[in-house]
Structures are given as structure tokens and as C-alpha cells.
Design a protein around this motif. Sequence first.
Motif, short mmCIF file in Angstrom:
data_model
loop_
_atom_site.label_atom_id
_atom_site.label_comp_id
_atom_site.label_asym_id
_atom_site.label_seq_id
_atom_site.Cartn_x
_atom_site.Cartn_y
_atom_site.Cartn_z
N PRO A 162 1.25 -1.56 0.02
CA PRO A 162 0.00 -0.02 -0.45
C PRO A 162 0.69 1.24 0.12
CG PRO A 162 -1.24 -1.84 1.44
CD PRO A 162 0.11 -2.28 0.98
N GLN A 163 2.00 1.46 0.79
CA GLN A 163 2.68 1.84 0.82
C GLN A 163 3.28 2.93 -0.77
OE1 GLN A 163 2.83 0.14 2.60
NE2 GLN A 163 2.10 0.96 4.89
N LEU A 164 3.26 1.99 -1.59
CA LEU A 164 3.72 2.29 -2.67
C LEU A 164 2.81 1.81 -4.10
CD1 LEU A 164 7.37 -0.21 -2.45
CD2 LEU A 164 7.33 2.31 -2.43
N GLY A 165 1.68 1.94 -3.37
CA GLY A 165 0.61 1.49 -4.67
C GLY A 165 1.03 1.06 -5.51
N ALA A 166 1.49 -0.82 -5.21
CA ALA A 166 1.82 -1.39 -6.47
C ALA A 166 1.92 -2.45 -6.20
CB ALA A 166 2.93 -1.12 -7.36
N THR A 167 1.94 -3.73 -7.39
CA THR A 167 2.38 -4.77 -6.16
C THR A 167 3.87 -5.15 -6.83
OG1 THR A 167 0.15 -5.68 -7.41
CG2 THR A 167 1.33 -6.93 -7.91
N LEU A 168 4.05 -6.10 -6.16
CA LEU A 168 5.66 -5.98 -6.49
C LEU A 168 6.13 -7.95 -6.25
CD1 LEU A 168 6.23 -3.25 -4.96
CD2 LEU A 168 7.87 -4.09 -3.99
N MET A 169 6.85 -7.84 -8.07
CA MET A 169 7.28 -9.06 -8.04
C MET A 169 8.64 -9.28 -7.67
SD MET A 169 6.70 -11.10 -12.02
CE MET A 169 5.15 -10.18 -11.65
N THR A 170 9.09 -10.57 -6.67
CA THR A 170 10.55 -10.28 -6.32
C THR A 170 11.00 -11.19 -6.40
OG1 THR A 170 9.66 -11.34 -3.84
CG2 THR A 170 9.14 -8.97 -4.41
N ARG A 171 10.62 -12.91 -6.81
CA ARG A 171 11.51 -13.37 -7.32
C ARG A 171 11.92 -13.90 -8.97
NH1 ARG A 171 7.76 -18.82 -5.29
NH2 ARG A 171 8.47 -18.43 -2.84
N ARG A 172 13.06 -13.66 -8.93
CA ARG A 172 13.52 -13.77 -10.52
C ARG A 172 13.04 -14.38 -11.83
NH1 ARG A 172 15.98 -16.65 -14.90
NH2 ARG A 172 17.54 -15.12 -15.90
#
Length: 385
Positions: free
Chosen positions: A35-45
Motif C-alpha cells: 500500500p505504501q507504494l501503491g503497487a504490486t511487487l514481483m520479487t522472484r527472479r
Amino acid sequence: MSNAPVYEIDPAAFWADPYPDLKRMRAEAPVCFVPQLGATLMTRRDDIFRNEKKTSVFSSYQPDGLMTVLMGENMMRRDGDGHMSERRAIFPTVSPRTVKDVWRARFEAATEQVLDDLAPRGACDLVADYAMPVSAEALKAITGLDNMDWREMDRVSQGMIDGCANYAGDAEVEARCHDCTASIDRHIDAQLAAPPEHSLIATQQAAGLGEDRIRANVKLAISGGQNEPRDAIAGCAWALLSHPEQLAMIRRGEAPWLAAFEEYARWISPIGMSPRRIAEEAEVDGIAYAEDDRVFLMFGSGNRDEAVFARPDAFDITQDAGPSIAFGAGPHFCAGAWASRCLIAEVAVPMLFDRLANLRLNPARPARFGGWAFRGPLEVAVTWG
């Protein structure tokens, strides 16, 4: 927003050191909404590597994105034929042949001059006093903005980087970014009539690109061609000074300087994130996305993926950094990769160690790092002699 699990962050702590949070994300919620970035994060290579190529869903076209609004629509914010046509237009400037035949000599001459000025001092901050002018002088040559002072090149690059990462909407940061882009436009204006040969301005003109495209792509080159090489030069030197046994391997000819750069760029990725816009409603890997959702491909996280790298949290030039996505993974693979490798691994880092005898870290001023979208050293204090 997507239906990905929610993961809360402390923005200040994330800026200071994102790796603990990113490690937890990879383990507990590899695709998560912050929520603090307003985005969905994709984290695995591997997820990033696979999905970055799906431009019909994860689109670079972001008409309302910070980069487009602040800098103009450059080739990084286009997909398909539009992106490829502009990539072909700039290729003569950044091709391996041009880097070898034209830019390397320019890089070496500028670096030699910086070292001539530094050598008598016996101490400096590698970020501000070495990497910053070396990177800026290289970028002045490549863009064709040799009418810009290197200090101004660094200022305008940092201003645009800060603006493009200004997801909190800080009005002061935005105003500073506009001031920086205005300065770039003034310097471009003075070069359009007779741009230096081989430069980014000249090759785009020769390819028939309009002035708006030329300006946007020069700003893109500055935003990605100053801070990242600057941070990688100082950061790579710091990493080697912090791991003297690995520096000794290079000095003995058991490993190339390029291995140190490639491993540093994996370990502390200067470009930690690349944003994408969901072009159409879709479900990918069990996550439902709505049109216009914002997704961050977390390169810095993927480059520390425990499932891919043997010692992900360690700087180790002997491990395989081949799967690294420090330069991207899909059609938007960094066009300046050859120039970066030459500047950092063939010129700036080896010349630094060759010229300044007994180069060592200053223990009274430990190195400081910051950033997550763009990450690098804020200060690397050294002495020599």
C-alpha cells in the motif's frame, strides 16, 4: 488493485535497506501489494524474467507514469515496434563497435584527468570525487551534451531519478525534477544545429526522429547513464576493498575486473526496480490484475533469489552471476549495457586501483548506502599512498 497478498513496509526503512523486506516477500508472498507504494511487487527472479516479456499484459506504456509525465515519452515507455524502431535508431551510438572504437578512448582520457587531479590529495570520497565526474564526462560524450558541466550532468540526472521515484508525491521533488529537465532542454537546444559525431543526438537526427523523441531519449539516457554507472563504479570499488581476498584474485589474474562488476551489479543492483502498467485485465500465476494496475519488477530482489544464486546475500566473484537481471531481461534490456561494462569494468575501476597505490577504506567514515528503486553508495571514503 490486484488481489495479491498485502505486505506493509516502513518507507524510510525500506529506502535505507530493502533487502530484509524483499527476502521476506520472496519467502512469504513473492507477488504482493504494498500500500505504501501503491503497487504490486514481483520479487522472484524467474517470475520477473518470464513476465517481463509479456508486454501485452505487463506494459511499459505508461502515459500517466512519473517518467512519462516528467521526462516525455521515451523509448523505455514504449513496447513492440515503437520501442524497437527507436532502439534501432540509437544503436549506432551504443553498439559494441562504437564503444570499442570511439568511446573507450574518450572514457580513458577523462578518467586519467580525474585521477591526475585526485592523486596528490591522498584521500577522497569515491562517489563525489571520482565516480561522479568519471561517469558524467562519459555521459556528456555519448549524449552529445559536451556543453554541459559534469556537475550539472550529475545534478540533472539525480533530479530526474528522484522525480521518477517520487511515489509519495513530494511537491519539492517534482519541482526540482522540472528544473532539471528544463536545464537539459536548454543544453540540447544549443547542440541541435551541429551535434557531435556519433552522439545520441546525432544518430537520432540521422534516423529521422522528431525533436520530441530526441529530447525524451536523451533525458532517458541521462537518467540511466549517470547515477547507475556512478554508483556502480564507487560501489564496485568499495566491494573489492571490503573483500581484499577477491581483489587479490583479480590482481593475480585469476579473475577479470568484469567479474567484479557483474557480481556487484547482481548483489546491489543500481537499478532495483522497473515499473509496468497492466494493459488489460488478466490473471497471471494465480494473481488477478485489473487494467491500469501498477506493477514493480523488483530486479534487486530477483538478483538475490535464493532459488537461483548459490550465495545470494554475499559479494563473491567466484559464483555464477550469469542469471542476473541487473540490465533487465526482456525487450527492454539496457541499451547502454556495452558502454557501462566498458566504462566500469575496463576503465574506471581498474584505472583507479592501478593509479592510487595502497588504496584503502577510511575506517573513520564507513560507507553509506541508500535507495530501493535506485540503490547505491552515498559516500565511500578512501585514502591511499
